[in-house]
Write an enzyme that holds these catalytic residues in place. Sequence first.
Site, PDB file in Angstrom:
ATOM      1  N   CYS A   1      63.803 -51.536  50.453  1.00  0.00           N
ATOM      2  CA  CYS A   1      63.717 -52.952  50.846  1.00  0.00           C
ATOM      3  C   CYS A   1      64.939 -53.423  51.624  1.00  0.00           C
ATOM      4  CB  CYS A   1      63.507 -53.829  49.618  1.00  0.00           C
ATOM      5  SG  CYS A   1      62.014 -53.408  48.726  1.00  0.00           S
TER       6      CYS A   1
ATOM      7  N   HIS B   1      65.446 -61.160  51.086  1.00  0.00           N
ATOM      8  CA  HIS B   1      64.333 -60.238  50.855  1.00  0.00           C
ATOM      9  C   HIS B   1      63.372 -60.898  49.872  1.00  0.00           C
ATOM     10  CE1 HIS B   1      61.822 -56.999  49.811  1.00  0.00           C
ATOM     11  NE2 HIS B   1      62.368 -56.784  48.640  1.00  0.00           N
TER      12      HIS B   1
ATOM     13  N   ASN C   1      55.663 -58.953  48.866  1.00  0.00           N
ATOM     14  CA  ASN C   1      56.906 -58.215  49.112  1.00  0.00           C
ATOM     15  C   ASN C   1      56.583 -57.100  50.101  1.00  0.00           C
ATOM     16  OD1 ASN C   1      58.979 -56.324  49.018  1.00  0.00           O
ATOM     17  ND2 ASN C   1      59.303 -56.485  46.817  1.00  0.00           N
TER      18      ASN C   1
HETATM   19  N1  COA Z   1      47.795 -58.771  35.619  1.00  0.00           N
HETATM   20  C1  COA Z   1      47.682 -59.108  34.330  1.00  0.00           C
HETATM   21  N2  COA Z   1      48.434 -58.566  33.359  1.00  0.00           N
HETATM   22  C2  COA Z   1      49.358 -57.654  33.737  1.00  0.00           C
HETATM   23  C3  COA Z   1      49.534 -57.267  35.088  1.00  0.00           C
HETATM   24  C4  COA Z   1      48.703 -57.862  36.037  1.00  0.00           C
HETATM   25  N3  COA Z   1      48.786 -57.568  37.340  1.00  0.00           N
HETATM   26  N4  COA Z   1      50.518 -56.356  35.157  1.00  0.00           N
HETATM   27  C5  COA Z   1      50.961 -56.181  33.893  1.00  0.00           C
HETATM   28  N5  COA Z   1      50.260 -56.957  33.049  1.00  0.00           N
HETATM   29  C6  COA Z   1      50.415 -57.081  31.586  1.00  0.00           C
HETATM   30  C7  COA Z   1      51.128 -55.903  30.996  1.00  0.00           C
HETATM   31  O1  COA Z   1      50.208 -54.867  30.691  1.00  0.00           O
HETATM   32  C8  COA Z   1      51.723 -56.516  29.748  1.00  0.00           C
HETATM   33  O2  COA Z   1      50.720 -56.583  28.763  1.00  0.00           O
HETATM   34  P1  COA Z   1      51.079 -56.363  27.185  1.00  0.00           P
HETATM   35  O3  COA Z   1      52.052 -57.462  26.861  1.00  0.00           O
HETATM   36  O4  COA Z   1      49.764 -56.492  26.539  1.00  0.00           O
HETATM   37  O5  COA Z   1      51.694 -54.997  27.138  1.00  0.00           O
HETATM   38  C9  COA Z   1      52.068 -57.929  30.164  1.00  0.00           C
HETATM   39  O6  COA Z   1      51.255 -58.192  31.328  1.00  0.00           O
HETATM   40  C10 COA Z   1      53.522 -58.113  30.538  1.00  0.00           C
HETATM   41  O7  COA Z   1      53.906 -57.050  31.408  1.00  0.00           O
HETATM   42  P2  COA Z   1      55.359 -56.888  31.933  1.00  0.00           P
HETATM   43  O8  COA Z   1      55.441 -55.640  32.755  1.00  0.00           O
HETATM   44  O9  COA Z   1      56.289 -57.019  30.759  1.00  0.00           O
HETATM   45  O10 COA Z   1      55.478 -58.164  32.872  1.00  0.00           O
HETATM   46  P3  COA Z   1      56.765 -58.854  33.449  1.00  0.00           P
HETATM   47  O11 COA Z   1      56.888 -60.196  32.857  1.00  0.00           O
HETATM   48  O12 COA Z   1      57.968 -57.949  33.423  1.00  0.00           O
HETATM   49  O13 COA Z   1      56.344 -59.044  34.981  1.00  0.00           O
HETATM   50  C11 COA Z   1      56.769 -58.050  37.125  1.00  0.00           C
HETATM   51  C12 COA Z   1      56.058 -57.909  35.774  1.00  0.00           C
HETATM   52  C13 COA Z   1      56.496 -56.787  37.936  1.00  0.00           C
HETATM   53  C14 COA Z   1      56.164 -59.240  37.864  1.00  0.00           C
HETATM   54  C15 COA Z   1      58.286 -58.270  36.917  1.00  0.00           C
HETATM   55  O14 COA Z   1      58.792 -57.311  36.010  1.00  0.00           O
HETATM   56  C16 COA Z   1      59.072 -58.223  38.187  1.00  0.00           C
HETATM   57  O15 COA Z   1      58.877 -59.025  39.074  1.00  0.00           O
HETATM   58  N6  COA Z   1      60.039 -57.274  38.321  1.00  0.00           N
HETATM   59  C17 COA Z   1      60.812 -57.131  39.528  1.00  0.00           C
HETATM   60  C18 COA Z   1      60.007 -56.336  40.506  1.00  0.00           C
HETATM   61  C19 COA Z   1      60.569 -56.340  41.908  1.00  0.00           C
HETATM   62  O16 COA Z   1      61.166 -57.283  42.349  1.00  0.00           O
HETATM   63  N7  COA Z   1      60.312 -55.238  42.627  1.00  0.00           N
HETATM   64  C20 COA Z   1      60.636 -55.108  43.988  1.00  0.00           C
HETATM   65  C21 COA Z   1      62.017 -54.683  44.201  1.00  0.00           C
HETATM   66  S1  COA Z   1      62.409 -54.706  45.900  1.00  0.00           S
END
Ligand code: COA
Length: 334
Positions: free
Chosen positions: A120, A261, A291
Amino acid sequence: MNQPAPPFGVRIRGTGSCVPNRILTNDDLSKIMDTTDDWIFQRTGIRERRVCDPMTEGTFTMARDALKNALDAAEMKGSDLDLIIVGTVTAEMTCPSVAARVGAALGAVPAAAFDLSAACCGFVYSINLAQALIQSGQFRSIGVVGAEAMSSIVDYQDRTVSILFGDSAGAAVLTRDPDPRIGCLYQTMGSDGSGWSSLYLPRRPQEVPASDADNPIRLGNLRMNGKEVFRFAVTKFREVIEDAMIKTNLTAESVGQVVCHQSNVRIIEAAREKLGLPHEKVYINIDRFGNSSAGSVGLCLDQLWRAGKIEKERPFVMVAFGGGLTWASGVWRI
Ligand code: COA
């Protein structure tokens, strides 16, 4: 990185961008995986993203069209360039580079050309490098592109990673300028490879660490530990912007646009609030484009530039973080 006073300046002479026409909304995703518009929007700020038609579009076509738009804005031709750098991790082929094909398509032969891999951070690394090469006296005119067809490397059978990403390209044409006050006032580029497995794309099973062996995402697609990336980014992103502002004596009042970004709106908002920056100085388009990795900063820059939001009086900041893990910033006066 401290820089000696340059003998001449580096001008951003034109910007350009390209996004595919095809729109993939959260509701579209909810038809092919167990997710909802609400879940995605609450956690990421994304409503929709653009995706390539894999038969006719990709990193190469977007990079070519974005750079063509930047050249048109600069009133220059491909043959005026002596180097093309394309920041990307989604090149259709590992050989040749996307940059070499873009050069041929735009009549930039025999300009030098190479791709740069910084995930990124691809656009900010590339523009930082380009300005340093112009300042060195070796090059006069460089086409810089960040381009990413993320839809080609995400597994739409999995809901945890695919929902974040979209496709785009952003470009800028840099030229040597006799005015030494124009250009990059400060830049940083950094990495910490010990965090590589929180955002990676394995092609062979032996590349997958034991801790990630149960990951259902198919090989050849991007894998991410969202929580780890979030933890890293939420602090690093703010630190990198703060460092850039301190080193250039900029305050929340005196700085121009902070071109971020578009990783996740919560990460950008956390930094914005901590630094006391007003909403209008921190552009957000993740709601419409998701993104798009190396594409995102160049796309934001072009949209801001064309809207007249990049002011002559106020230096603006570009900032990114991503896989590697990597981070980068640049402060520019135009
Ligand atoms: N829709 C619905 N539920 C979803 C899902 C989706 N697309 N993706 C995951 N879940 C569920 C998971 O299975 C989990 O369920 P559980 O509690 O029953 O196990 C729950 O939602 C929470 O998942 P989690 O992974 O803990 O979510 P989070 O709050 O960490 O959010 C992201 C996920 C990816 C949005 C977040 O971690 C994030 O933004 N991270 C940074 C990523 C980033 O910026 N990447 C690019 C870098 S350049």
